[in-house]
Write a protein that holds these residues in place. Structure first.
Motif, PDB file in Angstrom:
ATOM      1  N   ASP A  46       0.996  -1.407  -0.085  1.00  0.00           N
ATOM      2  CA  ASP A  46       0.059   0.113  -0.094  1.00  0.00           C
ATOM      3  C   ASP A  46       0.926   1.250   0.027  1.00  0.00           C
ATOM      4  O   ASP A  46       1.946   1.329   0.600  1.00  0.00           O
ATOM      5  N   LYS A  47       0.441   2.347  -0.432  1.00  0.00           N
ATOM      6  CA  LYS A  47       0.802   3.672  -0.669  1.00  0.00           C
ATOM      7  C   LYS A  47      -0.049   4.398   0.272  1.00  0.00           C
ATOM      8  O   LYS A  47      -1.039   4.690   0.047  1.00  0.00           O
ATOM      9  N   THR A  70       4.509   2.249   1.661  1.00  0.00           N
ATOM     10  CA  THR A  70       5.038   3.399   1.341  1.00  0.00           C
ATOM     11  C   THR A  70       4.456   4.509   2.236  1.00  0.00           C
ATOM     12  O   THR A  70       3.260   4.268   2.047  1.00  0.00           O
ATOM     13  N   TYR A  72       3.879   8.235   3.207  1.00  0.00           N
ATOM     14  CA  TYR A  72       4.102   9.626   2.871  1.00  0.00           C
ATOM     15  C   TYR A  72       3.800  10.587   4.342  1.00  0.00           C
ATOM     16  O   TYR A  72       2.479  10.507   4.712  1.00  0.00           O
ATOM     17  N   THR A 121      -2.250   8.337  -6.836  1.00  0.00           N
ATOM     18  CA  THR A 121      -1.222   7.212  -6.661  1.00  0.00           C
ATOM     19  C   THR A 121      -1.430   6.547  -5.210  1.00  0.00           C
ATOM     20  O   THR A 121      -1.014   5.427  -4.972  1.00  0.00           O
ATOM     21  N   LEU A 122      -2.405   7.133  -4.151  1.00  0.00           N
ATOM     22  CA  LEU A 122      -2.184   6.674  -2.929  1.00  0.00           C
ATOM     23  C   LEU A 122      -3.716   5.659  -2.646  1.00  0.00           C
ATOM     24  O   LEU A 122      -4.809   5.966  -3.291  1.00  0.00           O
TER      25      LEU A 122
END
Length: 156
Positions: A46-47, A70, A72, A121-122
């Motif tokens: 997963d992002k 990932t 953020y 992208t998330l």
């Protein structure tokens, strides 16, 4: 609707972990990992963005819920985090859990008007203890929507 309200209330109550206990004992760390895995349904690869993350402590725990996440770590106030400190914290927590670090951490400096996260992208965006701090709530929520994949999920 009632179920959703109960879930949110329970989530708020349960995320008020004593972070020092969670971060300093194997049992506390294991409980925190299990809780966040169940709450946010993290999956391998997963992002995930945590908007208004502050110090990044919770995000280190999030990263331990599955392999190769990932994370953020986004905030507009960078006084509370430094990449070296987050790296050291991650190494210490992964050592405590006796597992290798498989996560990637990215520090993102946003503004009051935009997150500056990568577009579309998330898999998940988390606003934990932060939405009430936004001065431009609607603008930020609109921006966050553009950062999620079509099947992405926002957790508030």
């Amino acid at each position: 609707m009632l179920l959703l309200i109960q879930l949110v209330t329970q989530a708020q109550k349960e995320t008020d972990f004593n972070m020092s206990t969670l971060m300093s004992s194997k049992l506390g760390l294991k409980a925190g990992i299990a809780f966040y895995k169940a709450l946010y349904s993290f999956e391998k690869g997963d992002k995930v963005a945590s908007v208004g993350a502050g110090t990044g402590v919770r995000e280190v725990i999030y990263s331990m819920t599955d392999d190769s996440l990932t994370l953020y770590i986004q905030d507009i106030d960078t006084a509370s985090w430094k990449s070296k400190l987050i790296t050291q914290l991650a190494i210490r927590q992964y050592d405590l859990a006796e597992r290798p670090v498989t996560a990637t951490f990215r520090l993102i400096v946003g503004t009051e008007f935009e997150t500056r996260l990568p577009k579309a992208t998330l898999d998940k965006v988390i606003l934990e203890h932060s939405l009430h701090e936004f001065t431009q709530q609607m603008q930020m929520l609109t921006d966050i929507r553009t950062k999620l994949r079509p099947d992405g999920r926002l957790f508030v």
